[in-house]
Structures are given as structure tokens and as C-alpha cells.
Design a protein around this motif. Structure first.
Motif, PDB file in Angstrom:
ATOM      1  N   THR A  47       0.750  -0.927   0.394  1.00 31.37           N
ATOM      2  CA  THR A  47      -0.099  -0.343  -0.031  1.00 31.37           C
ATOM      3  C   THR A  47       0.604   0.886   0.474  1.00 31.37           C
ATOM      4  N   ARG A  48       0.149   2.278  -0.452  1.00 26.08           N
ATOM      5  CA  ARG A  48       1.191   3.588   0.033  1.00 26.08           C
ATOM      6  C   ARG A  48       0.376   4.226   0.417  1.00 26.08           C
ATOM      7  N   THR A  49      -0.919   4.159   0.669  1.00 24.50           N
ATOM      8  CA  THR A  49      -1.348   4.292   2.177  1.00 24.50           C
ATOM      9  C   THR A  49      -1.188   4.734   3.313  1.00 24.50           C
ATOM     10  N   GLY A  50      -0.764   5.837   3.983  1.00 25.20           N
ATOM     11  CA  GLY A  50       0.231   5.712   4.921  1.00 25.20           C
ATOM     12  C   GLY A  50       0.338   6.497   6.172  1.00 25.20           C
ATOM     13  N   ASN A  51      -2.083   6.543   6.489  1.00 24.69           N
ATOM     14  CA  ASN A  51      -2.331   7.117   7.139  1.00 24.69           C
ATOM     15  C   ASN A  51      -1.946   5.758   8.300  1.00 24.69           C
ATOM     16  N   PHE A  52      -1.642   5.809   8.932  1.00 26.82           N
ATOM     17  CA  PHE A  52      -1.378   4.466   9.834  1.00 26.82           C
ATOM     18  C   PHE A  52      -1.786   4.966  11.038  1.00 26.82           C
ATOM     19  N   VAL A  53      -1.737   4.070  12.277  1.00 31.50           N
ATOM     20  CA  VAL A  53      -2.625   4.537  13.951  1.00 31.50           C
ATOM     21  C   VAL A  53      -1.927   3.761  14.848  1.00 31.50           C
ATOM     22  N   VAL A  54      -1.750   3.714  16.246  1.00 29.31           N
ATOM     23  CA  VAL A  54      -1.164   2.792  16.770  1.00 29.31           C
ATOM     24  C   VAL A  54      -2.196   2.611  17.278  1.00 29.31           C
TER      25      VAL A  54
END
Length: 272
Positions: free
Chosen positions: A116-123
């Protein structure tokens, strides 16, 4: 006349496919990491009506969609200031795994990997970086990127993908062992298969054996920018222009069908 009618039908089908692709591009104009697609057409079989003379006399039998190609040019960057928002500056994809804890903790469980190129990660509550759909961001050891919240008060991600944590006891920033984000650049990204959720599946068309190599080094090629997201590479001006062309092409082929029908009607009327 019959040939022209069927050619018009094939043209309408092709431009309908083009409009479907354009509609999907426009719908994802604000989708993080989305890559637009375009339709490539080809002519269909031709019927030889005469072989007399130097050049053969052939009548084409319409057109068809040869392929739907993905454009993997990078989209524009948008600063967010959120440390877990990541953008790849260059080629490559983040590698994520299924949101199944047992698949990481139990070696006997098969694990599926996606790109994926979607980088809106969460912890999450355990300190692991995950996508909005729950997929885990993986490191070069095929393990979860995990920051122990009991040991580190905060963390940062450098441009090489290495995760650094602020140790609660010493107050010093230190590199987390084994916690370097994996980036994989397939030989032919256009050969990847979309599986939904802004995820891609590796195929044999995208690279040798259709497997993801976690050990590929991307230093001095691709960097990771923290606090930024890569936006869609869809350009509305281009899509609207292509939409007009597709609309006019659909109308022209529709007119071809009605014109052929009128001529057939005239032939029927000759019998009266």
C-alpha cells in the motif's frame, strides 16, 4: 450496414468502460495514496473484402478495450504534522499484514501480505502501527512495527524507516532494535492487483515468482517522510477532458447505430 452497426455497438461498450474508469478516478480524487487508471483501446478483427490489387481491401469490425493500466506516478504530498502519517518519497510500497494476531505469533498460521501507499497509520493499545482497516505495518523481519508504551514515552520515524523511541528511564532517544519499516519496490508496479481498501496484491506480472522481498534495501532510492501523506495522483482537469472525449465518442457510436438502422429501414421500405 450490419458491420457498421456492430462496430458502433463495440465502440459504445469501449467508451462505457472508459467512463467507468474515469468515474472511479474522480471518485477517488481525495483518496490517500490512490493511483489512477486509464483504458487502452485496440481495433478488432478486420474482414478482407478483396485481395485484388497491390493492397488488400479490409473493413474493420470495431474496437475493444485492450487493457486498463494503472498510473503509479507519485501524488502530491500533504503535510499533516501527525507522526504516524507516513509518505514514501520515491518508488516502493509499505508492506502490511492481515489483522490476525495469531498469524504473527504462531508460525504455523499462513500470513497474507499486501502492499500500500496509504500511510495514515495509527497506534493501537499494544503500541503496534496499523492501517485504518487494521492491517499491521511490517518491518524488514516480517514482524509488526511495535513500540512498547511502558518503556518509551514517545517515538519518531526517520527517513530510512528506522523507529526511534524516547526511553522513559534514561530520557534518551534510542533506535528500536529490529524496528525498521520495510519498503518493497516491485519490478512492474502496474502488474499489481487491487484488492480493495487501498491495498495491492503481488502477482507474477509484478515481479519474479510473485513474491514480496522484505530484504530489498531502498537506501538512497526511497525515503520515508513522517508527518506527511501522499495524496491521489488524479488530475481533475485531465479526467474532465477525457470524460468529454468519452462522452462524444459514445454519442458518435450511438449515432452510427441509428444511421445504420435508418438505412436498413429504407431497404425494407423498397419492398413495399
Amino acid at each position: 450496414m450490419i458491420r457498421s452497426m456492430y462496430s458502433g455497438v463495440s465502440g459504445m461498450k469501449g467508451f462505457q468502460t472508459k467512463l467507468d474508469v474515469i468515474g472511479n478516478n474522480i471518485a477517488n480524487v481525495n483518496t490517500v495514496g490512490f493511483k489512477k487508471s486509464s483504458v487502452v483501446f485496440q481495433d478488432m478483427l478486420s474482414q478482407t473484402v478483396s485481395s485484388v490489387g497491390v493492397n488488400p481491401a479490409q473493413v474493420g469490425l470495431g474496437s475493444s478495450a485492450a487493457s486498463i493500466q494503472q498510473n503509479h506516478n507519485p501524488g502530491s504530498g500533504m503535510m499533516t504534522g501527525v507522526g504516524t502519517d507516513l509518505a514514501i518519497m520515491g518508488e516502493g510500497f509499505f508492506i502490511v499484514g492481515d489483522p490476525l494476531t495469531d498469524a504473527f505469533d504462531n508460525p504455523t498460521v499462513n500470513q497474507s501480505y499486501y502492499l500500500t501507499r496509504t500511510g495514515n497509520f495509527v497506534v493501537d493499545e499494544f503500541g503496534s502501527l496499523r492501517t485504518s482497516q487494521g492491517h499491521y505495518l511490517l518491518n524488514k523481519n516480517q514482524e509488526k512495527i511495535r513500540i512498547n508504551p511502558e518503556e518509551y514515552s514517545s517515538f519518531a520515524i526517520k527517513d530510512d524507516g528506522q523507529v526511534y523511541g524516547m526511553n522513559k528511564n534514561t530520557g534518551n532517544e534510542e533506535a528500536l532494535a529490529g524496528q525498521q519499516i520495510a519498503i518493497f519496490a516491485p519490478a512492474n508496479p502496474a502488474g499489481l492487483r487491487k484488492v480493495g481498501g487501498s491495498l495491492y496484491e503481488m502477482t507474477t506480472a509484478a515481479g519474479p515468482n510473485g513474491t514480496i522481498n522484505f530484504g530489498v534495501e531502498e537506501e538512497n532510492v526511497s525515503k520515508i517522510q513522517s508527518g506527511m501523506l501522499e495524496m491521489s495522483n488524479v488530475e481533475l482537469t485531465e479526467e474532465f477532458t477525457e470524460m468529454i472525449i468519452a462522452q462524444r465518442g459514445f454519442q458518435a457510436n450511438s449515432k452510427m447505430i441509428t444511421t445504420s438502422d435508418e438505412i436498413l429501414q429504407e431497404l425494407v421500405n423498397l419492398k413495399r
